[in-house]
Design a protein around this motif. Sequence first.
Motif, mmCIF file in Angstrom:
data_model
loop_
_atom_site.group_PDB
_atom_site.id
_atom_site.type_symbol
_atom_site.label_atom_id
_atom_site.label_comp_id
_atom_site.label_asym_id
_atom_site.label_seq_id
_atom_site.Cartn_x
_atom_site.Cartn_y
_atom_site.Cartn_z
ATOM 1 N N ASP A 45 26.802 26.099 2.228
ATOM 2 C CA ASP A 45 26.428 26.313 3.625
ATOM 3 C C ASP A 45 26.355 24.948 4.304
ATOM 4 O OD1 ASP A 45 25.562 27.300 6.038
ATOM 5 O OD2 ASP A 45 23.473 27.563 5.393
ATOM 6 N N PRO A 46 27.316 24.643 5.207
ATOM 7 C CA PRO A 46 28.439 25.456 5.711
ATOM 8 C C PRO A 46 29.453 25.813 4.608
ATOM 9 C CG PRO A 46 28.062 23.514 7.080
ATOM 10 C CD PRO A 46 27.280 23.318 5.843
ATOM 11 N N ARG A 47 30.179 26.889 4.845
ATOM 12 C CA ARG A 47 31.162 27.326 3.874
ATOM 13 C C ARG A 47 32.278 26.296 3.729
ATOM 14 N NH1 ARG A 47 34.165 31.213 5.098
ATOM 15 N NH2 ARG A 47 33.684 31.395 7.324
ATOM 16 N N SER A 50 35.302 25.596 6.368
ATOM 17 C CA SER A 50 35.001 26.358 7.584
ATOM 18 C C SER A 50 34.922 25.416 8.788
ATOM 19 C CB SER A 50 33.681 27.116 7.419
ATOM 20 O OG SER A 50 32.610 26.190 7.283
ATOM 21 N N VAL A 52 32.532 24.986 12.129
ATOM 22 C CA VAL A 52 31.287 25.421 12.760
ATOM 23 C C VAL A 52 31.250 24.863 14.181
ATOM 24 C CG1 VAL A 52 30.036 25.611 10.598
ATOM 25 C CG2 VAL A 52 30.044 23.432 11.805
ATOM 26 N N THR A 54 28.514 23.967 16.024
ATOM 27 C CA THR A 54 27.560 22.872 16.206
ATOM 28 C C THR A 54 27.254 22.231 14.859
ATOM 29 O OG1 THR A 54 25.697 24.389 15.992
ATOM 30 C CG2 THR A 54 26.518 23.950 18.216
ATOM 31 N N PRO A 56 25.401 21.179 11.639
ATOM 32 C CA PRO A 56 24.264 21.729 10.881
ATOM 33 C C PRO A 56 23.221 20.648 10.611
ATOM 34 C CG PRO A 56 26.111 21.353 9.414
ATOM 35 C CD PRO A 56 26.604 21.033 10.804
ATOM 36 N N PHE A 132 34.208 20.577 5.513
ATOM 37 C CA PHE A 132 33.948 21.510 6.608
ATOM 38 C C PHE A 132 34.138 20.727 7.908
ATOM 39 C CE2 PHE A 132 29.894 19.425 6.086
ATOM 40 C CZ PHE A 132 29.384 19.308 7.369
ATOM 41 N N ILE A 134 33.304 20.272 12.194
ATOM 42 C CA ILE A 134 32.444 20.553 13.346
ATOM 43 C C ILE A 134 33.333 20.581 14.594
ATOM 44 C CG2 ILE A 134 30.487 19.752 14.721
ATOM 45 C CD1 ILE A 134 29.441 18.316 12.263
#
Length: 682
Positions: A45-47, A50, A52, A54, A56, A132, A134
């Motif tokens: 998490d985040p995957r 992926s 995202v 915003t 994390p 990941f 952003i």
Amino acid sequence: MQSAGLEKATHRRTAGVLGVLGALLALMLAGAAPASAHATLDSTDPRQNSVVATAPQAVTLTFSESVSLSGDSVRVLDPAGQAVDTGNPAHADGKGNTARVGLRGGLANGTYTVAWRAVSDDSHPVGGAFTFSIGAPSDTSVSATALQGADADGLVAFLYGTGRTVAYTAFALLVGVAAFVLICWPAGTARRRVQRLLMTGWTALLVSTVAVLMLRGPYERGSGVGQAFDLSLMRATLDERIGTALAARLLLLAAGGVFLSLLVGQLGQPPRPVVPKPRDEDGSEGSEDAGGSAGLAASEEDAEAAELRELERRAAERPQREVRLGLGVAGLVLAVALAATWVGADHASVGIQVWLALPLGILHLLAMALWLGGLAALLVALREGVGAEVVDRFSRIAFGSVAVLAVTGIYQSWRGLGSWGALTGTEYGRLLLVKSGCVVAMLGVAWISRSWLARLRSAPAESVEVAPAELPEPVAVATHSEDPVRQAQLERQRAALRSAGRDRGLTPTRAGLRRSVLVEALVAVAVLVVTTMLTNSPPGRVAGELKAGAAAAPAAGGAPVAPQTEPGRTVELKLPYDTKGRTPNAKGTATVTLNPARTGPNEVTLALAGADGQPVDVPEVELAFTLPDRDLGPLPVALTPEGTGHWIGTAQLPLAGNWVVSVQIRSSDIDQTTPTQQFRIG
């Protein structure tokens, strides 16, 4: 009275050693809990890959089993390669199978790389990396591929593996030689060569254990050998399961030193000689008429005297038998506890059927030590001229050890492999095949040794033990003397001195048996090396799961990967389709053409042809691109019709990698299909 007090003191010391060893063994076995061998990353998490919207606040990793973390177990790097994490990762919500590290505020859009490194519950370091993004993906200077492994520094890995191999060898030498003299050859404890073997095994195990303890920290963290003297790393190692096992092994070796002193000091003492009582000379006088009755009485007295001497001999040997029994029990507990320091922190302590794997793993190590260490003791015994009786005893022990090794080895192989394919498809399986081949070679050589033993047993002159020869005192003789008797005497003395260091009692049969045992021992060293490599390799069951997960990663139909495209050249992809409808356009081929087939904007052409190769039109068609490795997409392409069965558009492919093109084709109101195909950009 004094001897009785000494025996009681010896019993008390033996009981004390047994108590300490039993407590340590209980502590070692109490720490082993079920888990799955070698931790694997289950989710993030985040995957992974992926995008995202915003930034994390933290990155969380979840594993298949509990892991141990260090201050730099999880690092997060921005596109420029700068660290953006707050450091000091910890378990999320106290769960041992998680790792969480905080992120700094104000992170810009782009692709971030997470590199992680931890120690799984079976004491093996594991590691990897993922990305990941952003906002949107971007180029990054960090190579996730270079961060994927958990490989240690080359020199550290070599020294660490060597230390583990030496530890296995020393354990086999210490336990095997001690068992050999206790069971087969008690008089051997008084021989200097046997004492050297015992001390070599004890010292090598002590030094290798300290070395492994010092190198464990750099080995886990991938740092250089200079970090071996970092006390903070050593303290962190002692907090782990393998550190506890190594510390317990050091305590056990301290008890082992006491055991060896008792073994050599008590068992090495010769039994008290039985002095026969002098016969009464008055009983031999008498008249000839009384000769018959006197002879009968003398024979009865002789029988009583022989029985009395036998009883006295047994009484004289009884203390030594009690000492051997006490030392044997203490040695067994010590050997089991030492074996538990390996089994309790390795593959047997995690995975399926831990309750059965732990005791069978200990039995496997003990059987290995009895066989391989006993071979080293047998080599020395043959040099000392032991008889066939000693070799026979060891032969029976070796046969039992091989039987135990076979049973426990088959179980460990089944437990570690998981499938027949893992036998040749994983490193663990291939190493297991090599180890099995070495063991078979050892059995072949052992069969040859048995034939030499049969020859030794059938030769009465060679089957008895050879007493140590004493060298004659040198006689001072002038070198210029011409006396032939003196010259011959001098020559004999010189020959005796030259052979003083050579093997005594090595008849041709003993020499042949010793050569065969030596070859068997050399193959045993190879077995120990492969065993060390096996303990450092992921079990085939785990490796197979990882390979299956990797194979399932490229989703979207699992179509084979096309050859890598050359930037600037047009790529044509043909996708057969069948909507299962009855209309002429229900079955055919979709042709996707990309130009210039590189990252960035690409001109895309889609053409549909029926089964007869002629262009066909359909009510609806959609074209999209997906990058599964980065979890990017699907990215739809806006298509513009350009005649029957022909569309054009522009596709934005921002990153290099294995892309998947999908064409959704609807030939009627209810008939539809979506063929896919993979291709590589960059």
